[in-house]
Design an enzyme around this catalytic site. Structure first.
Site: not given
Length: 150
Positions: A78-80
């Site tokens: 989950q890069f966000t």
């Protein structure tokens, strides 16, 4: 590294209509990796995840860890989680690690968690458009940042 850990009664991830991973009781973990992350961050976070005592005991108190309830882990990249929202309305993800750094750390987190739990870790697919469903039990949601150990 940042993790959002949700205690779930069930969770699943689908990519293109196919289930890539699913669990019953356990943790659904969203994992964000940044450029500054090291193996030390990974090891510390993995220990925290498997050691969290947030499952109810016989008195209804949060005293049991994942192993005590034979729980599983669904791990989703989950890069966000590294969204910078200070300026404007469009988030910047400049702190998120690029795939050449993030993928090896994500894969190492999978193997580390499997080693600590003795169970296969369910996953999504790194970088894919994933559809994650879960039933948050409690709800219990905990965030951990290895750069801000509280």
């Amino acid at each position: 590294m940042r993790a959002v850990i949700q205690r779930v009664s069930e969770a699943a991830c689908q990519v293109d209509g196919n289930i890539t991973g699913q669990i019953d009781v356990g943790f659904m973990v969203l994992l964000g990796i940044e450029d500054a992350d090291t193996d030390e961050d990974l090891q510390w976070l993995a220990q925290k995840i498997v050691g969290l005592r947030v499952f109810g005991d016989e008195k209804g108190l949060m005293n049991k860890a994942l192993a005590d309830v034979d729980g599983g882990i669904l791990l989703i990249s989950q890069f966000t989680l590294f969204a910078a929202t200070k300026k404007g309305n469009r988030p910047s993800f400049i702190r998120a690690a690029k795939p050449d750094k993030a993928i090896p750390l994500y894969e190492k987190m999978i193997s580390t968690l499997e080693g600590l739990t003795g169970k296969k870790v369910a996953t999504g697919i790194f970088g894919a458009d994933m559809k994650v469903s879960l039933i948050n039990d409690g709800p219990v949601t905990i965030t951990i940042d290895t750069k801000a150990k509280e």
